[in-house]
Each structure stands twice: as C-alpha cells, then as structure tokens.
Design a protein around this motif. Structure first.
Motif, PDB file in Angstrom:
ATOM      1  N   SER A  64       0.870  -0.904   0.294  1.00 53.40           N
ATOM      2  CA  SER A  64      -0.372  -0.053  -0.007  1.00 53.40           C
ATOM      3  C   SER A  64       0.811   1.152  -0.057  1.00 53.40           C
ATOM      4  CB  SER A  64      -1.111   0.231   0.725  1.00 53.40           C
ATOM      5  OG  SER A  64      -1.304   1.286   1.527  1.00 53.40           O
ATOM      6  N   SER A  65       0.155   2.058  -1.129  1.00 53.64           N
ATOM      7  CA  SER A  65       1.559   3.529  -0.459  1.00 53.64           C
ATOM      8  C   SER A  65       1.092   3.641   0.440  1.00 53.64           C
ATOM      9  CB  SER A  65       0.445   4.938  -2.346  1.00 53.64           C
ATOM     10  OG  SER A  65      -0.500   4.872  -1.821  1.00 53.64           O
ATOM     11  N   ARG A  77       3.786   2.384   2.317  1.00 53.62           N
ATOM     12  CA  ARG A  77       5.348   3.066   2.882  1.00 53.62           C
ATOM     13  C   ARG A  77       5.523   4.478   3.080  1.00 53.62           C
ATOM     14  NH1 ARG A  77       7.697  -0.289  -1.195  1.00 53.62           N
ATOM     15  NH2 ARG A  77       8.483   1.841  -1.772  1.00 53.62           N
ATOM     16  N   HIS A 100       8.429  -3.951  -1.957  1.00 51.52           N
ATOM     17  CA  HIS A 100       7.292  -4.158  -1.562  1.00 51.52           C
ATOM     18  C   HIS A 100       7.185  -4.398   0.386  1.00 51.52           C
ATOM     19  CE1 HIS A 100       5.841  -8.148  -1.037  1.00 51.52           C
ATOM     20  NE2 HIS A 100       7.017  -8.481  -2.024  1.00 51.52           N
TER      21      HIS A 100
END
Length: 205
Positions: free
Chosen positions: A37-38, A41, A52
């Motif tokens: 998931s951004s 991050r 990831h």
C-alpha cells in the motif's frame, strides 16, 4: 527464575530445534512489513528503490562459550546480571520505531487487508545461513542503499560462563511519518508471518 509468561509458538520452536543443539551458531531475526500500500510506504518512509517488503529491524544473537568450563556456577550473581539484560531488552523494545508504528496501526481496528508485520529467522549468520522460510516468495531482506540503520548492542551480562551478545540494527526513526497512518486498519498477524505471542510488545494491548 525469570518469571516470564510467554506462549510458546510452535512454528518458531520447531525451527529452533537444530539451533538448540549448537547454540554457538549465530541467530538472526528480521522484522519486516509489507508496504504494498502506498500509504504504508509513506508511513515507514520507504525509498523509491526499496522493495515492497521493508526491513524494520534485524536482531542478532550469538553465544560465545567460555574457553574453560567454570568449576561452579554462582547462581545469585548469574541471575542478577541476566535480569539486567532482560529488563534492558524489554525496555528497549518499546523505544523502537516499529513499536510505535504497530501501536498506531492497532488503534484503527482490524481488517483483512491490513498491512502485515512479518518475521524471518536465519540460523548460522546472514551469509550462508538457513532461513526459516523456504518458499519462493521469501525474497532477500536487507536495508536498502541510502538507508543507514541505527545500531545498538547490549553488554554481555557475564563472561565466566561465556558471552551472550545481542545486537539490533533498525530503520532510522527519522524515516517514519509520525502522523501518517495507513488507510488499512491494523497489523495483521498470520501463522506464517508473526504470532502475537512471538513479540507481544509490537501488538496493541
């Protein structure tokens, strides 16, 4: 003696059976998080070149036997010195950035699509060691270029009976977004990742 109440995790116990027969082998424990998931991050400050699976902490444990076996064990002194180590370790865990991240995620509740904290055990050292995960998805873990991990080493509590060396390298606190929280709900623990009994301090209470 140490009055530590902890549930034994079957998968971890089985993986450490070989190490118990030769405890002088280095033992490495990696703690990582899935940043697919951004938002996650952003929360851990993942760099563009990082995969990831982002490594948060790398713990190493190494026992160095004494050159000569002691004639007698001074149990009272032995106990006091190891209690200092255990208390220091328990207190240090709560200062780690990953602990604050897990606590922040835990306040949001539970969801099946929540980011997952994971662990990986390696016996025999990072190079040529035997990993606890043999699946093809067990990608190599390391701190990415440009990420300079902070380090801490605990003082060996005793030398008469050998030295127990415990050290940790961890993701710098400055990379974590203190206010950012992923949209996903909470830390999800699965049997092949990390059980709440393994590192209870990293899960909400």
């Amino acid at each position: 003696w140490f009055n530590l109440e902890s549930e034994e995790v079957a998968c971890v116990r089985d993986r450490l059976e070989g190490w118990k027969q030769r405890i002088s082998q280095p033992l490495q424990l990696d703690i990582f998080i899935d940043t697919s998931s951004s938002a996650v991050r952003a929360a851990v400050g993942a760099q563009p070149n990082e995969p990831h699976l982002v490594l948060l902490e790398r713990w190493t444990l190494r026992y160095e036997p004494a050159p000569h076996a002691p004639e007698a064990i001074g149990w009272p002194t032995f106990y006091k010195r190891f209690m200092v180590l255990l208390r220091s370790l328990a207190a240090f865990l709560r200062l780690m950035p990953a602990h604050r991240l897990a606590s922040s995620l835990g306040r949001l509740g539970h969801a099946s699509d929540a980011p997952a904290l994971g662990f990986r055990v390696c016996i025999g050292g990072p190079h040529g060691g035997r990993s606890s995960e043999a699946s093809p998805e067990a990608a190599p873990l390391d701190f990415a270029a440009g990420v300079s991990p902070q380090q801490h080493a605990f003082s060996p509590p005793d030398s008469t009976h050998g030295k127990l060396r415990i050290a940790v390298s961890y993701r710098p606190p400055s990379l974590f977004a203190r206010t950012a929280r992923p949209a996903a709900a909470a830390v999800r623990c699965t049997s092949d990742r990390m059980s709440a009994a393994l590192i209870a301090n990293y899960l909400p209470t």
